[in-house]
Design a protein around this motif. Structure first.
Motif: not given
Length: 362
Positions: A210, A222, A226, A229, A253, A257-258, A260-261, A264, A328
Motif C-alpha cells: 500500500t 487506494v 481495497v 482488504v 474483489v 472493486w467499486w 467493495t470500495f 468500506l 470486512v
C-alpha cells in the motif's frame, strides 16, 4: 487450525463411511478452495444439432430448464430489480448475496449477539496494549531522547501486533455468528494463535504494498488497499500462505472493486461520525480536567493524563475495530457466496449443527 476443525479444507458430508460402515458426524463447512454445489453449471442437453452422442434421448416436449439458484456463480450478484429472494438465516445474515444494508446490519447484530467475543475481546486487547503504552510513555517522558524514541518504537510494534491479532480473532467470531453459533473468547484465541506469525507477515506485506502504491500515486494506494482488504479473513479462515491469501483477496474483489470500495467508504464515514461525537465529549472532559492532565512546566502528560488518554484510546478502538473487522468478514463471505456458491455450504453446515444440538434458528 484455522476456522475450527475441518474448516480449512473440503470435508466429506455426514453419512455412512464406506470404509467401516459407521455413521459419521456432520462436518463443518469448508472455507478452503471453492467447492461447487451439486448441480453447478448443469445445462440441459441440446435439443438438436450435429454430433449428438450415441444413445442420447431428447428431453420431453415442453421441458424447461430449472431457474438458477443462489448457489450458482453470479457474474454481478442478484438482479437489481425486484425484492431479494427468501433465504435461510441461521445467524446474523441471510445466506445469499448481501445488500449493503444487510452487511452493516449483520455487523451490529454480531455486536449485540456476542458482545463478549467482539466488544469484550476488543476491550481486553486494547486495555492490555494501553497499560503497556502508559508505562512506555512515562519512561520516555522521564528518560533521554534516545530512550523516548526506543519506547515509541516498541509501543508502535506492540499496538501493531495487538491490532493484527484482534482483527484475526474478530474474523473467526463473526464467521461463526453467520452460522448462528456463538464462540467463547478462549476458543477464538486458541484458533487464531497458530496464525499470528503469518498474520503479522501478511499485514506487513499489505502495508508495504500500500505504501508503494502511495509513493507511486495516491490512487494506486487506494486500489491496492481495497484489492487486498479480504486477505485477513481469507488467511484466518482458509489457511494457506500469505501469498495465497493475497491472491484470494485479489480474485474475490476483482469485478466488484467499486462496490467493495463504496461499502468500506460508507463504513468509514459511519465510524468517523461516531468517533467525532466521542471526541467532542472527551475533549470537554479533558478541558474540564485542566492542569491535572498535563504538567504546566514541561507540558508532559501527568499520571492522570496518561490514564485518561489510555481510556480514550480504548473507547475509540471499541468504536472502530469490531465494526471495520465485521464489515470486512461479511464482504468476504458475500463475495464467496456470489462467486462460489458458499451459501449452500454454509446453509448445510447450519442445518447439521442445528440437528446435532436439536435447536432451531434463533
Amino acid at each position: 487450525m484455522t476456522g475450527g476443525p475441518g474448516w480449512s479444507g473440503p470435508q466429506p458430508p455426514g453419512g455412512p463411511n464406506p470404509a467401516d460402515g459407521q455413521q459419521q458426524p456432520p462436518s463443518p463447512p469448508s472455507w478452503g478452495q471453492p467447492q461447487p454445489p451439486s448441480g453447478w453449471n448443469q445445462q440441459p442437453p441440446p435439443s438438436g444439432g450435429w454430433n449428438q452422442p450415441p444413445g442420447w434421448n431428447p428431453p420431453p416436449s415442453g421441458w424447461q430448464p430449472p431457474p438458477p439458484g443462489w448457489g450458482q456463480p453470479q457474474a454481478g450478484g442478484p438482479s437489481q430489480w425486484g425484492p431479494l429472494p427468501q433465504a435461510e438465516k441461521p445467524g446474523i445474515i441471510p445466506l445469499r448475496p448481501l445488500a449493503v444494508g444487510e452487511i452493516l446490519d449483520g455487523v451490529f447484530s454480531a455486536l449485540r449477539r456476542s458482545p463478549g467475543a467482539t466488544i469484550g475481546l476488543t476491550l481486553g486487547a486494547t486495555t492490555v496494549a494501553q497499560i503497556i503504552t502508559i508505562i512506555l510513555t512515562a519512561i520516555g517522558q522521564r528518560g533521554s531522547s534516545g530512550v523516548a524514541v526506543l519506547c515509541g518504537v516498541v509501543n508502535v510494534i506492540i499496538n501493531f501486533v495487538v491490532a493484527i491479532a484482534l482483527t484475526g480473532a474478530l474474523s473467526i467470531a463473526v464467521s461463526e455468528l453467520t452460522l448462528g453459533s456463538k464462540v467463547k473468547i478462549g476458543e477464538v484465541l486458541q484458533r487464531v494463535r497458530p496464525r499470528l506469525a503469518g498474520l503479522a507477515g501478511l499485514s506487513i506485506v499489505v502495508t508495504l504494498l500500500t505504501l508503494l502504491g502511495l509513493i507511486g500515486l495516491l490512487i494506486g494506494a487506494v486500489f491496492v488497499g481495497v484489492a487486498l482488504v479480504l486477505s485477513t479473513p481469507a488467511f484466518v479462515l482458509e489457511g494457506g500462505t500469505i501469498n495465497t491469501a493475497m491472491r484470494r483477496s485479489w480474485t474475490l474483489v476483482r469485478g466488484a472493486w467499486w462496490r467493495t470500495f463504496g461499502i468500506l467508504l460508507l463504513t468509514g464515514i459511519i465510524v468517523t461520525v461516531v468517533v467525532s461525537v466521542l471526541t467532542v465529549v472527551i475533549g470537554v472532559a479533558f478541558a474540564a480536567g485542566g492542569d491535572s492532565m498535563t504538567d504546566p512546566v514541561t507540558g508532559d502528560l501527568t499520571g492522570t493524563g496518561l490514564v485518561f488518554t489510555a481510556i480514550v484510546d480504548i473507547i475509540i478502538s471499541i468504536a472502530i475495530m469490531p465494526i471495520m473487522a465485521g464489515v470486512v468478514v461479511l464482504l468476504y463471505i458475500d463475495r464467496r457466496i456470489r462467486l462460489e456458491g458458499l451459501d449452500m455450504t454454509l446453509a448445510q453446515a447450519a442445518r447439521d449443527r442445528r440437528a446435532a444440538t436439536n435447536q432451531g434458528y434463533r
